[in-house]
Design a protein around this motif. Structure first.
Motif, PDB file in Angstrom:
ATOM      1  N   ARG A 119      66.264  27.380  76.153  1.00 32.25           N
ATOM      2  CA  ARG A 119      66.622  27.854  74.816  1.00 32.25           C
ATOM      3  C   ARG A 119      67.762  27.039  74.228  1.00 32.25           C
ATOM      4  N   ALA A 120      68.723  26.688  75.040  1.00 28.81           N
ATOM      5  CA  ALA A 120      69.866  25.905  74.558  1.00 28.81           C
ATOM      6  C   ALA A 120      69.408  24.550  74.022  1.00 28.81           C
ATOM      7  N   ALA A 121      68.453  23.917  74.736  1.00 24.08           N
ATOM      8  CA  ALA A 121      67.939  22.614  74.287  1.00 24.08           C
ATOM      9  C   ALA A 121      67.215  22.751  72.959  1.00 24.08           C
ATOM     10  N   LEU A 122      66.406  23.800  72.817  1.00 22.28           N
ATOM     11  CA  LEU A 122      65.662  24.018  71.579  1.00 22.28           C
ATOM     12  C   LEU A 122      66.611  24.337  70.422  1.00 22.28           C
ATOM     13  N   GLU A 123      67.561  25.230  70.671  1.00 20.62           N
ATOM     14  CA  GLU A 123      68.490  25.636  69.616  1.00 20.62           C
ATOM     15  C   GLU A 123      69.318  24.454  69.122  1.00 20.62           C
ATOM     16  N   ARG A 124      69.791  23.632  70.042  1.00 23.18           N
ATOM     17  CA  ARG A 124      70.595  22.465  69.663  1.00 23.18           C
ATOM     18  C   ARG A 124      69.781  21.510  68.794  1.00 23.18           C
ATOM     19  N   CYS A 125      68.539  21.255  69.188  1.00 24.59           N
ATOM     20  CA  CYS A 125      67.677  20.346  68.432  1.00 24.59           C
ATOM     21  C   CYS A 125      67.483  20.841  67.002  1.00 24.59           C
ATOM     22  N   VAL A 126      67.143  22.102  66.859  1.00 22.94           N
ATOM     23  CA  VAL A 126      66.895  22.665  65.528  1.00 22.94           C
ATOM     24  C   VAL A 126      68.171  22.658  64.691  1.00 22.94           C
ATOM     25  N   ARG A 127      69.292  23.000  65.313  1.00 23.77           N
ATOM     26  CA  ARG A 127      70.558  23.047  64.568  1.00 23.77           C
ATOM     27  C   ARG A 127      70.929  21.677  64.009  1.00 23.77           C
TER      28      ARG A 127
END
Length: 350
Positions: A119-127
């Protein structure tokens, strides 16, 4: 059937509808990676849809991008986001893209089912993507980007950050891959830039129809060509000089992409295939661009289905044979110019 399982089934279906290429490559990944990478792609596609919708004002795009970042993090309602955005989408967006927005909550439920590192990897990418893309949309025009530094940054926000996400997911998935994580991180932005530059070069005419140009002005200014004068079916050798240089830079980045792939342990055949197919499609597209610089439509430089099938067949056979892979790449890239890369000035996301 459990709701999240149903959502994952939907995710597989909509992926095919919104992307032919990723619908081919993502299924090559191991099961534990396949779902999270597919979800990551769909999240990025939602972010892209916000930016691509021509009827939204810059202020609306900025607002929806910020809200979507909060939706992915879990701080805002996905359903409310979809209900606000969906009615504003025009017929210029593909039906599958509008459907994806309408079903944002299904995608987000899958996102929130993953492990904390995923989730952290996905959230960082989108942000980072949702923060960076609006910056370029605000100044987008037929004048092009200012210089190669601006092109590097643009490619980072739309592709490099995706590469960072994938690298973190790969390293989280496999202890063997993690051993080479430092090397992979050093090459991941170059991988993303090679793919994105190829897309930019291929899509110059489609982009111009939308009133934008992502080519760097400074490169063409050196060749004494003004990007605002770019017109289909009126090829200029001075334009070709700048275009050829960008092809050579993209080629160099794709060589780094191959080096990245060879750092993946040979036993991880699925991850290697995922990378190799993308590299193969890109280098064949670059070859067509190199030989047809006077093209006036993206369809003229689109690789054939036969080339796609051959790429898949050969890379599958050679996926765990490094020397053969290098030979195949050199064969496909024969005659395409190469240029050394300048020091990058990309502003990395946090």
């Amino acid at each position: 059937m459990d709701a999240v399982i149903e959502d994952k089934v939907y995710q597989d279906k909509i992926l095919v509808d919104v992307s032919r290429t990723f619908a081919l490559t993502i299924p090559q990944l191991p099961d534990k990676l396949r779902e999270v990478v597919a979800n990551g792609y769909l999240l990025c596609r939602i972010a892209d849809t916000i930016e691509d919708e021509p009827t939204l004002s810059l202020e609306q795009k900025n607002t929806f991008s910020k809200v979507f970042t909060q939706v992915v993090k879990g701080d805002k309602s996905a359903q409310s986001f979809a209900e606000d955005l969906y009615p504003l989408l025009s017929d210029q967006m593909l039906p599958a893209e509008r459907e994806l927005i309408q079903n944002t909550s299904r995608v987000i439920r899958v996102t929130h089912s993953f492990t904390p590192p995923q989730r952290a990897a996905l959230e960082r990418c989108v942000r980072i993507m949702c923060d960076g893309m609006p910056r370029f949309q605000r100044s987008a025009s037929l004048k092009g980007l200012e210089d190669m530094t601006a092109m590097d940054k643009y490619c980072y926000f739309v592709a490099g950050v995706v590469g960072e996400m994938l690298t973190e997911l790969f390293c989280d998935y496999s202890p063997e891959v993690h051993e080479n994580c430092d090397g992979l991180r050093k090459l991941t932005l170059s991988f993303g830039q090679g793919l994105q530059m190829t897309n930019i070069l291929k899509d110059i005419w489609d982009d111009r129809e939308r009133g934008v140009c992502w080519l760097p002005r400074s490169v063409f200014k050196k060749a004494h060509f003004n990007l605002e004068d770019l017109t289909p079916n009126q090829y200029s050798p001075t334009f070709g000089e700048g275009f050829q240089y960008l092809i050579s830079i993209a080629h160099t980045h794709l060589r780094n992409a191959l080096d990245y792939t060879l750092l993946i342990p040979a036993k991880e055949v699925g991850i290697r295939r995922f990378c190799l197919w993308a590299i193969g499609f890109a280098i064949l597209t670059l070859r067509k661009l190199h030989h047809h610089q006077d093209f006036s439509s993206g369809n003229q430089v689109k690789i054939s289905r036969r080339s796609v099938k051959i790429t898949i067949f050969l890379t599958n056979l050679a996926a765990n044979h490094d020397r053969v892979l290098k030979f195949l790449f050199n064969l496909a890239a024969k005659g395409i110019p190469l240029s050394p890369l300048e020091t990058s000035h990309i502003s990395y996301g946090k």
